[in-house]
Design an enzyme around this catalytic site. Structure first.
Site, mmCIF file in Angstrom:
data_model
loop_
_atom_site.group_PDB
_atom_site.id
_atom_site.type_symbol
_atom_site.label_atom_id
_atom_site.label_comp_id
_atom_site.label_asym_id
_atom_site.label_seq_id
_atom_site.Cartn_x
_atom_site.Cartn_y
_atom_site.Cartn_z
ATOM 1 N N ARG A 76 1.092 -1.297 0.165
ATOM 2 C CA ARG A 76 0.315 -0.283 0.136
ATOM 3 C C ARG A 76 0.687 1.765 -0.034
ATOM 4 O O ARG A 76 1.765 1.323 0.628
ATOM 5 C CB ARG A 76 -0.850 0.266 1.376
ATOM 6 C CG ARG A 76 -1.627 0.714 1.461
ATOM 7 C CD ARG A 76 -2.647 1.183 2.484
ATOM 8 N NE ARG A 76 -3.656 2.594 2.456
ATOM 9 C CZ ARG A 76 -3.447 3.486 3.738
ATOM 10 N NH1 ARG A 76 -3.083 3.156 5.081
ATOM 11 N NH2 ARG A 76 -3.857 4.352 3.896
ATOM 12 N N HIS A 120 -2.682 10.132 0.416
ATOM 13 C CA HIS A 120 -2.460 11.166 1.247
ATOM 14 C C HIS A 120 -1.221 12.029 1.890
ATOM 15 O O HIS A 120 -0.375 12.046 2.393
ATOM 16 C CB HIS A 120 -1.144 9.639 1.681
ATOM 17 C CG HIS A 120 -1.027 8.359 2.888
ATOM 18 N ND1 HIS A 120 -1.529 7.792 3.245
ATOM 19 C CD2 HIS A 120 -0.843 9.592 4.037
ATOM 20 C CE1 HIS A 120 -1.371 7.574 4.127
ATOM 21 N NE2 HIS A 120 -0.488 8.665 5.159
ATOM 22 N N GLU A 165 -7.313 8.458 5.625
ATOM 23 C CA GLU A 165 -7.637 9.766 7.269
ATOM 24 C C GLU A 165 -8.039 11.612 6.619
ATOM 25 O O GLU A 165 -7.698 11.544 6.594
ATOM 26 C CB GLU A 165 -7.111 9.272 7.833
ATOM 27 C CG GLU A 165 -6.186 7.973 8.125
ATOM 28 C CD GLU A 165 -5.185 8.422 9.309
ATOM 29 O OE1 GLU A 165 -4.583 9.295 9.675
ATOM 30 O OE2 GLU A 165 -4.284 7.047 9.505
ATOM 31 N N ASN A 291 -7.347 2.178 9.957
ATOM 32 C CA ASN A 291 -6.216 2.273 10.249
ATOM 33 C C ASN A 291 -6.215 2.391 12.365
ATOM 34 O O ASN A 291 -6.943 3.423 12.950
ATOM 35 C CB ASN A 291 -5.552 3.279 9.782
ATOM 36 C CG ASN A 291 -4.850 3.300 9.046
ATOM 37 O OD1 ASN A 291 -5.813 2.408 7.665
ATOM 38 N ND2 ASN A 291 -5.288 4.383 7.821
ATOM 39 N N TYR A 293 -4.505 2.400 16.549
ATOM 40 C CA TYR A 293 -3.281 2.565 17.035
ATOM 41 C C TYR A 293 -3.437 2.009 17.298
ATOM 42 O O TYR A 293 -2.948 1.476 18.866
ATOM 43 C CB TYR A 293 -2.118 3.283 16.189
ATOM 44 C CG TYR A 293 -1.864 3.608 14.720
ATOM 45 C CD1 TYR A 293 -0.954 2.890 14.993
ATOM 46 C CD2 TYR A 293 -2.783 4.404 13.901
ATOM 47 C CE1 TYR A 293 -0.402 2.750 13.482
ATOM 48 C CE2 TYR A 293 -1.694 4.319 12.341
ATOM 49 C CZ TYR A 293 -0.548 3.287 12.444
ATOM 50 O OH TYR A 293 -0.422 3.589 11.178
ATOM 51 N N GLU A 349 -3.602 0.542 8.232
ATOM 52 C CA GLU A 349 -2.954 0.355 8.950
ATOM 53 C C GLU A 349 -3.014 -0.580 10.596
ATOM 54 O O GLU A 349 -3.733 -0.288 11.117
ATOM 55 C CB GLU A 349 -2.432 1.925 9.539
ATOM 56 C CG GLU A 349 -1.784 2.374 7.370
ATOM 57 C CD GLU A 349 -2.409 4.380 7.858
ATOM 58 O OE1 GLU A 349 -1.886 4.444 9.049
ATOM 59 O OE2 GLU A 349 -2.003 5.040 6.403
HETATM 60 C C1 FCB Z 1 -1.882 7.511 10.725
HETATM 61 C C2 FCB Z 1 -1.157 7.565 8.650
HETATM 62 C C3 FCB Z 1 -0.020 7.329 8.656
HETATM 63 C C4 FCB Z 1 0.854 7.011 10.074
HETATM 64 C C5 FCB Z 1 0.525 6.661 11.490
HETATM 65 C C6 FCB Z 1 1.694 6.295 12.116
HETATM 66 O O1 FCB Z 1 -2.321 8.762 10.867
HETATM 67 O O2 FCB Z 1 -1.953 7.438 7.991
HETATM 68 O O3 FCB Z 1 0.355 7.918 7.233
HETATM 69 O O4 FCB Z 1 2.254 8.069 9.958
HETATM 70 O O5 FCB Z 1 -0.462 7.568 11.563
#
Ligand code: FCB
Length: 444
Positions: A76, A120, A165, A291, A293, A349
């Site tokens: 990607r 992006h 995003e 995405n 985290y 992500e």
């Molecule tokens: C996301 C972004 C990516 C990267 C990660 C850690 O928000 O899409 O580009 O910076 O965080």
């Protein structure tokens, strides 16, 4: 089969153009809002820039070889808009097109499927000078750019993402100002949300109209925070938080409009919706990319405009200060699936920043925390698949240590180290872990 991923599960790695390409002034590339933001004193740690980054522009062969050796089947990456249209409009720059054609040809040769993100975050500076995303014309400029990409790269690309995003582009860029272009106006940020989504819808509509056979979707970093306690009030607080962070995007994308409850709490903003816009935005999607985290916890707050506040938690944190909560990924996939039933989902992500260092011998990077993080989040993905959620693939963020926006090179997300001075690549322990996971040698 329990604890295993299906055979056709997509195993990928992700990057974004400005974070890895470098070659900022080569072959006719124009300037983007990130080039300008990095040059504004005080915006990016140590004044760092993506001018060179991982130099992937010149080194993609090596990166593709490393992906191949790990069994990574999908890459990607994003297309730098200012490489294709230096001022964000008009005839494409041949050398920019050639670069991505070379990259796509090399991926094809290696048997790696490209997942291409059209935008992006690197808006051409010329378009920002004309008002940027708060201005409606930017949506049409994006449509034009997307069509250039479909036409030029269509034959090699089966999976397209319009935007990465939009929350970050709009809110971090135009309301909070910690991302490019660094403006601070909530009304402008909400105008940006609408024009980003409109640009997305126009691009999807055109893609379908062209008769192309590939898949097209969008990547979101939406959140549905968990209630801090089992109380009814905290549950309501969490639901309201999902309005702001998730339903503002998923609502219009799935034909349900913007969440009124949230907009009512923002009397200073108005969405610049024109006739027909909401239908354009609600084009059917082939997939939604998530995405993920971390996950936040919220509690009821009588005094807050939307009656919720984030509360502190005591989970282990990554180098970004983000809680490690693999269950949050599963909860979030369930929530998205229950509320919207998307045709397919991808984790586009997932990963963590670890302050890892290279060994004294200079050839090994031990990153056990990242291995734990990947293992636990992959376990959540595996549960999701077992539960029947249509999760089709997983992309680790990131293939390489890279330019982490306002944090410069200080936050390292790669499964491959990239020396910021020399660009030398060193696969980390987590790279070898990922290879094992892809090979099916793990039970989750
Ligand atoms: C996301 C972004 C990516 C990267 C990660 C850690 O928000 O899409 O580009 O910076 O965080």
């Amino acid at each position: 089969m329990e604890g295993k991923f299906p055979k056709d599960f997509v195993w990928g790695a992700a990057t974004a153009a400005y974070q890895v390409e470098g070659a900022f002034d080569e072959d006719g590339r124009g300037s983007s809002i990130w080039d300008s933001f990095c040059r504004t004193p005080g915006k990016v740690l140590h004044g760092q820039t993506g001018d060179v980054a991982c130099d992937q522009y010149h080194r993609f062969d090596e990166d593709i070889r490393l992906m191949s050796e790990a069994g990574i089947g999908a890459y990607r990456f994003s297309i730098a808009w200012p490489r294709i249209q230096s001022d964000g409009r008009g005839k494409p720059n041949q050398k920019g097109l050639d670069y991505y054609r070379r990259l796509l040809a090399a991926l094809e040769k290696a048997g790696i499927d490209p997942y291409v993100t059209i935008y992006h975050w690197d808006l051409p500076q010329a378009l920002e000078d004309e008002g940027g995303w708060p201005v409606r014309d930017t949506a049409y400029r994006f449509e034009e750019f997307a069509n250039i990409c479909f036409e030029a790269f269509g034959p090699s690309v089966r999976n397209w993402t319009t935007l990465n995003e939009p929350f970050c582009s709009a809110i971090l860029g135009y309301e909070i100002g910690v991302h490019a272009p660094g403006r601070k106006s909530r009304p402008d940020a909400y105008r940006a949300v609408h024009h980003l989504l409109l640009g997305h819808g126009l691009a999807v509509r055109d893609y379908r109209a062209s008769g192309a056979k590939g898949n097209i979707g969008i990547v979101l970093n939406i959140q549905s925070p968990r209630p801090a306690t089992p109380s009814k009030r905290d549950a309501l607080a969490a639901d309201r938080a999902a309005d702001r962070d998730s339903r503002m995007y998923l609502g219009p994308l799935f034909g349900r409009g913007y969440p009124e409850r949230h907009l009512a709490a923002c009397p200073d903003v108005s969405m610049p919706v024109e006739k027909g816009d909401m239908e354009i935005i609600a084009q059917p999607l082939d997939y939604v990319g998530i995405n993920y985290y971390t996950e936040n916890a919220v509690a009821w707050d009588d005094g807050a405009p939307e009656n919720f506040k984030l509360v502190p938690t005591y989970y282990e944190k990554t180098d970004m200060g983000w809680d490690v909560i693999p269950e949050g990924l599963l909860r979030f996939l369930r929530w998205t699936n229950d509320e919207y039933s998307p045709k397919a989902l991808y984790v586009t992500e997932n990963g963590c920043a670890v302050n890892d260092a290279v060994s004294e011998s200079g050839d090994r990077v031990r990153d056990p925390k990242r291995i734990d993080y990947l293992r636990s989040h992959l376990a959540s993905c595996c549960r999701a698949v077992e539960e029947g959620i249509p999760l089709k693939g997983y992309f680790v963020w990131s293939l390489l240590d890279n330019f982490e926006w306002s944090f410069g090179y200080s936050k390292k997300f790669g499964i491959i180290r990239c020396d910021p001075e020399t660009g030398r690549r060193i696969p980390k322990d987590s790279y070898y872990y990922y290879r094992e996971a892809i090979a099916g040698n793990e039970r989750f």
